[in-house]
Write a protein that holds these residues in place. Sequence first.
Motif, PDB file in Angstrom:
ATOM      1  N   GLU A   1       0.846  -1.196   0.000  1.00 20.85           N
ATOM      2  CA  GLU A   1       0.000   0.000   0.000  1.00 20.85           C
ATOM      3  C   GLU A   1       0.879   1.242   0.000  1.00 20.85           C
ATOM      4  OE1 GLU A   1      -3.777  -0.033   2.413  1.00 20.85           O
ATOM      5  OE2 GLU A   1      -2.714   1.554   3.471  1.00 20.85           O
ATOM      6  N   TRP A   2       0.425   2.283  -0.730  1.00 20.46           N
ATOM      7  CA  TRP A   2       1.230   3.495  -0.828  1.00 20.46           C
ATOM      8  C   TRP A   2       0.321   4.689  -1.096  1.00 20.46           C
ATOM      9  CZ3 TRP A   2       5.627   3.688   1.283  1.00 20.46           C
ATOM     10  CH2 TRP A   2       6.536   4.737   1.017  1.00 20.46           C
ATOM     11  N   ALA A   3       0.933   5.861  -1.166  1.00 24.24           N
ATOM     12  CA  ALA A   3       0.260   7.117  -1.542  1.00 24.24           C
ATOM     13  C   ALA A   3      -0.838   7.497  -0.542  1.00 24.24           C
ATOM     14  CB  ALA A   3      -0.267   7.033  -2.968  1.00 24.24           C
TER      15      ALA A   3
ATOM     16  N   ASP B   1      -1.805  21.180  -0.445  1.00 22.63           N
ATOM     17  CA  ASP B   1      -1.422  20.235  -1.493  1.00 22.63           C
ATOM     18  C   ASP B   1      -1.459  18.822  -0.921  1.00 22.63           C
ATOM     19  OD1 ASP B   1      -1.007  22.238  -3.340  1.00 22.63           O
ATOM     20  OD2 ASP B   1       1.145  22.403  -2.924  1.00 22.63           O
ATOM     21  N   PRO B   2      -2.067  17.867  -1.632  1.00 27.54           N
ATOM     22  CA  PRO B   2      -2.083  16.485  -1.147  1.00 27.54           C
ATOM     23  C   PRO B   2      -0.664  15.933  -1.034  1.00 27.54           C
ATOM     24  CG  PRO B   2      -3.647  16.794  -2.949  1.00 27.54           C
ATOM     25  CD  PRO B   2      -2.803  18.025  -2.909  1.00 27.54           C
ATOM     26  N   ALA B   3      -0.468  15.002  -0.115  1.00 28.35           N
ATOM     27  CA  ALA B   3       0.844  14.382   0.052  1.00 28.35           C
ATOM     28  C   ALA B   3       1.254  13.650  -1.221  1.00 28.35           C
ATOM     29  CB  ALA B   3       0.810  13.417   1.232  1.00 28.35           C
ATOM     30  N   HIS B   4       0.268  13.082  -1.924  1.00 27.56           N
ATOM     31  CA  HIS B   4       0.536  12.347  -3.171  1.00 27.56           C
ATOM     32  C   HIS B   4      -0.461  12.854  -4.227  1.00 27.56           C
ATOM     33  CE1 HIS B   4       3.127   9.506  -0.994  1.00 27.56           C
ATOM     34  NE2 HIS B   4       2.265   9.692  -0.017  1.00 27.56           N
TER      35      HIS B   4
ATOM     36  N   GLU C   1      -3.940  18.508  10.315  1.00 26.45           N
ATOM     37  CA  GLU C   1      -3.791  18.273   8.874  1.00 26.45           C
ATOM     38  C   GLU C   1      -4.590  17.039   8.476  1.00 26.45           C
ATOM     39  OE1 GLU C   1      -0.409  16.677   5.744  1.00 26.45           O
ATOM     40  OE2 GLU C   1       0.244  17.892   7.447  1.00 26.45           O
ATOM     41  N   PHE C   2      -5.370  17.166   7.409  1.00 24.36           N
ATOM     42  CA  PHE C   2      -6.178  16.068   6.893  1.00 24.36           C
ATOM     43  C   PHE C   2      -5.776  15.739   5.456  1.00 24.36           C
ATOM     44  CE2 PHE C   2      -8.669  17.874  10.261  1.00 24.36           C
ATOM     45  CZ  PHE C   2      -9.282  16.789  10.875  1.00 24.36           C
ATOM     46  N   GLN C   3      -5.515  14.469   5.199  1.00 24.96           N
ATOM     47  CA  GLN C   3      -5.257  13.992   3.849  1.00 24.96           C
ATOM     48  C   GLN C   3      -6.461  13.176   3.401  1.00 24.96           C
ATOM     49  OE1 GLN C   3      -2.742  14.618   1.726  1.00 24.96           O
ATOM     50  NE2 GLN C   3      -1.591  15.899   3.167  1.00 24.96           N
TER      51      GLN C   3
END
Length: 342
Positions: free
Chosen positions: A85-87, A254-257, A314-316
């Motif tokens: 799992e990633w991003a 900006d989103p992390a990914h 912070e929310f992603q």
Amino acid sequence: MPRSTTPPPHRRRLSLLALGATTALALTACGGGEEGGTDTPTRSEDAAPKALITEQAAKKVVDTYELTNNRANAKRDAKLLSTVEWAQVHEQSKADYKQWETWPEKEQKEYTAPFSYENREYLIPSADSGATWFAVKARSSEDPKGEGALIVFDKVGGTFKVTMAVYADDAPIPEIAVDKNGLVSPADPSARVGSLAPDQLGAVYEDFFETGGKKKAADAFVSTKTSKGSIDVYRDGPDDDVKKFATEKYFAKDPAHPKVYALKLANGGTLALFPTAHTQELMLKPRYMSSFDITPTEEEGLYDSSKRDVVTDEFQGQGLAVLDPKGKPRVTAVEYRMVDSR
């Protein structure tokens, strides 16, 4: 990551020192995915187009994801989970693992219980499409009667890993365009479909949190249950007991990914999975800063337990949207996790 049984995203209970006032905001939930192989079929010059991955190999990828994810969830092992799992989805899984200890026992048991993806529909593009990913439409064993989820498996370091997974809360996932060879067609995330391109969705959507949609989002999107829920978060602000002492604001981030995924639909539209992010700031009004502090919630305290004048979370997130070439896009699901507090 299995879908959390309750929505952790804006689950905040902030208290003013010596006041005991609380506030709670709730938003969404999250979904998951995992790893696999890279087996692809071969063909002669006259055969059908080669798929990015065979359905048999894709099944193995998803099976491996389920097995590894369940093992990782049982131990909250983020390193193990990172092998499949990633991003954006992994950012959310790591947050779940960190905050798991603060959850009620019932939620802990539900989250760590083994799950599987059922009624799978493999959405595989051709090898020459330029895509490095395939998707799976499925239902979680935790919610077999639900609308299901769309899960993306992308190549990360040569291995297929889940990078996005969103549950369709508002409406069923629409029919994906499939050619005569059973292959799907990825869409260009930067190509405008109607009023917006898929890679513009996240930045515009965050206006619902920043202004209640007044600046641009309300005019840019068709109103849905999901978008109305985001407006409610903006309107609600702190609890009445806290409003006297503090203000609450949201700021797009900006989103992390940043990678966006898009597929062409059978009706000519486009289905997009997009990343999104924001910060939520609870700040004491100037006249109270010398007299009071904000006490972080238990979840926030895992990142920073200090009492302070401003608490910034912070929310992603991840979102699912349908883009209409003749109209405005409809966002049918968003899922957020608090990934930091300072």
